[in-house]
Design a protein around this motif. Sequence first.
Motif, PDB file in Angstrom:
ATOM      1  N   SER A 137       0.824  -1.202   0.000  1.00 26.99           N
ATOM      2  CA  SER A 137       0.000   0.000   0.000  1.00 26.99           C
ATOM      3  C   SER A 137       0.863   1.259   0.000  1.00 26.99           C
ATOM      4  O   SER A 137       0.596   2.222  -0.734  1.00 26.99           O
ATOM      5  CB  SER A 137      -0.928  -0.003   1.219  1.00 26.99           C
ATOM      6  OG  SER A 137      -1.794   1.106   1.185  1.00 26.99           O
ATOM      7  N   GLN A 138       1.920   1.244   0.795  1.00 24.43           N
ATOM      8  CA  GLN A 138       2.836   2.392   0.827  1.00 24.43           C
ATOM      9  C   GLN A 138       3.550   2.570  -0.513  1.00 24.43           C
ATOM     10  O   GLN A 138       3.708   3.696  -1.004  1.00 24.43           O
ATOM     11  CB  GLN A 138       3.850   2.211   1.957  1.00 24.43           C
ATOM     12  CG  GLN A 138       3.250   2.346   3.347  1.00 24.43           C
ATOM     13  CD  GLN A 138       4.192   1.887   4.443  1.00 24.43           C
ATOM     14  OE1 GLN A 138       5.381   1.643   4.200  1.00 24.43           O
ATOM     15  NE2 GLN A 138       3.693   1.772   5.660  1.00 24.43           N
ATOM     16  N   ASP A 139       3.978   1.458  -1.116  1.00 23.89           N
ATOM     17  CA  ASP A 139       4.652   1.525  -2.414  1.00 23.89           C
ATOM     18  C   ASP A 139       3.723   2.097  -3.481  1.00 23.89           C
ATOM     19  O   ASP A 139       4.131   2.922  -4.308  1.00 23.89           O
ATOM     20  CB  ASP A 139       5.126   0.131  -2.844  1.00 23.89           C
ATOM     21  CG  ASP A 139       6.305  -0.370  -2.030  1.00 23.89           C
ATOM     22  OD1 ASP A 139       6.932   0.435  -1.325  1.00 23.89           O
ATOM     23  OD2 ASP A 139       6.581  -1.594  -2.102  1.00 23.89           O
ATOM     24  N   PHE A 140       2.466   1.662  -3.450  1.00 22.20           N
ATOM     25  CA  PHE A 140       1.487   2.138  -4.427  1.00 22.20           C
ATOM     26  C   PHE A 140       1.251   3.636  -4.267  1.00 22.20           C
ATOM     27  O   PHE A 140       1.252   4.392  -5.257  1.00 22.20           O
ATOM     28  CB  PHE A 140       0.177   1.366  -4.240  1.00 22.20           C
ATOM     29  CG  PHE A 140      -0.944   1.835  -5.117  1.00 22.20           C
ATOM     30  CD1 PHE A 140      -1.003   1.446  -6.451  1.00 22.20           C
ATOM     31  CD2 PHE A 140      -1.937   2.664  -4.619  1.00 22.20           C
ATOM     32  CE1 PHE A 140      -2.037   1.885  -7.275  1.00 22.20           C
ATOM     33  CE2 PHE A 140      -2.978   3.103  -5.428  1.00 22.20           C
ATOM     34  CZ  PHE A 140      -3.018   2.715  -6.756  1.00 22.20           C
ATOM     35  N   LYS A 141       1.071   4.085  -3.048  1.00 20.51           N
ATOM     36  CA  LYS A 141       0.796   5.501  -2.817  1.00 20.51           C
ATOM     37  C   LYS A 141       2.023   6.364  -3.107  1.00 20.51           C
ATOM     38  O   LYS A 141       1.902   7.492  -3.595  1.00 20.51           O
ATOM     39  CB  LYS A 141       0.295   5.698  -1.395  1.00 20.51           C
ATOM     40  CG  LYS A 141      -1.106   5.113  -1.200  1.00 20.51           C
ATOM     41  CD  LYS A 141      -1.536   5.067   0.242  1.00 20.51           C
ATOM     42  CE  LYS A 141      -2.914   4.412   0.365  1.00 20.51           C
ATOM     43  NZ  LYS A 141      -3.350   4.215   1.742  1.00 20.51           N
ATOM     44  N   ARG A 142       3.201   5.824  -2.842  1.00 14.86           N
ATOM     45  CA  ARG A 142       4.434   6.554  -3.130  1.00 14.86           C
ATOM     46  C   ARG A 142       4.617   6.733  -4.635  1.00 14.86           C
ATOM     47  O   ARG A 142       5.053   7.802  -5.088  1.00 14.86           O
ATOM     48  CB  ARG A 142       5.628   5.806  -2.540  1.00 14.86           C
ATOM     49  CG  ARG A 142       6.936   6.604  -2.560  1.00 14.86           C
ATOM     50  CD  ARG A 142       8.072   5.797  -1.941  1.00 14.86           C
ATOM     51  NE  ARG A 142       7.773   5.422  -0.563  1.00 14.86           N
ATOM     52  CZ  ARG A 142       7.621   4.192  -0.125  1.00 14.86           C
ATOM     53  NH1 ARG A 142       7.718   3.169  -0.972  1.00 14.86           N
ATOM     54  NH2 ARG A 142       7.371   3.940   1.133  1.00 14.86           N
TER      55      ARG A 142
END
Length: 222
Positions: A87-92
């Motif tokens: 989720s963090q990778d996607f939002k980043r």
Amino acid sequence: MNRSKLPEFISLFEEFKKSEDYAFRKAQSAISSIAREIIAETLKNELLTNAHLTGLIQMLKADTSASSFDKYILLNIQDIGIRDRISQDFKRLGLTGYTGAGKAAIISLNPIQLNEVKKFLSGAFPLTSIQQAKTLTDKFDSLNIPELKQGIYSPWLHYIKPDIFPVINSSHNDLLGWFGMNRKYSSCIEDYAELMKVTGERDLSNLDYFAYKVKLDASKTR
């Protein structure tokens, strides 16, 4: 495929490579590794469900919302640590998947059909050749599973192996017609491999965006 069209196609693609659209898709292709992991983690569920497949559609479609992504990643991925990292990778990254949803949801597959889908997607990860890819997709298409046609499954396969599996949906109709290609997915795998070779591309996502952005008229010849 009408190979007499290849020189004109190469010329058109070279022009496309100079465009902002091409640069955008090159950046957007970073989504593939995230999508690949989402699919892999989804397949770890002991029983694959219609809701899981709906989750793949909703998370990986173009312009998915943050709220929709958060909703379905919670459903599809059980490992909290992996889920949070993805989720963090996607939002980043700040970019979404490539295609329109085509279907908003998968609702009618029975457990036997869902198990076949699970085997199909799992089988895409280890393959290394065009022939293996053709065999895998021909076998799946022969099952004639409802709702899971190439416009839905080809983006998932593409994210798993972006150098082997093309996205094939309605956006490709002009290109397929212009070349006179057989629209069977296994035939498209072989034909698009040739297009990738003549353009020097390593990722079929760039051919997908070319098909979407560059309109070709099959009724006109040069």
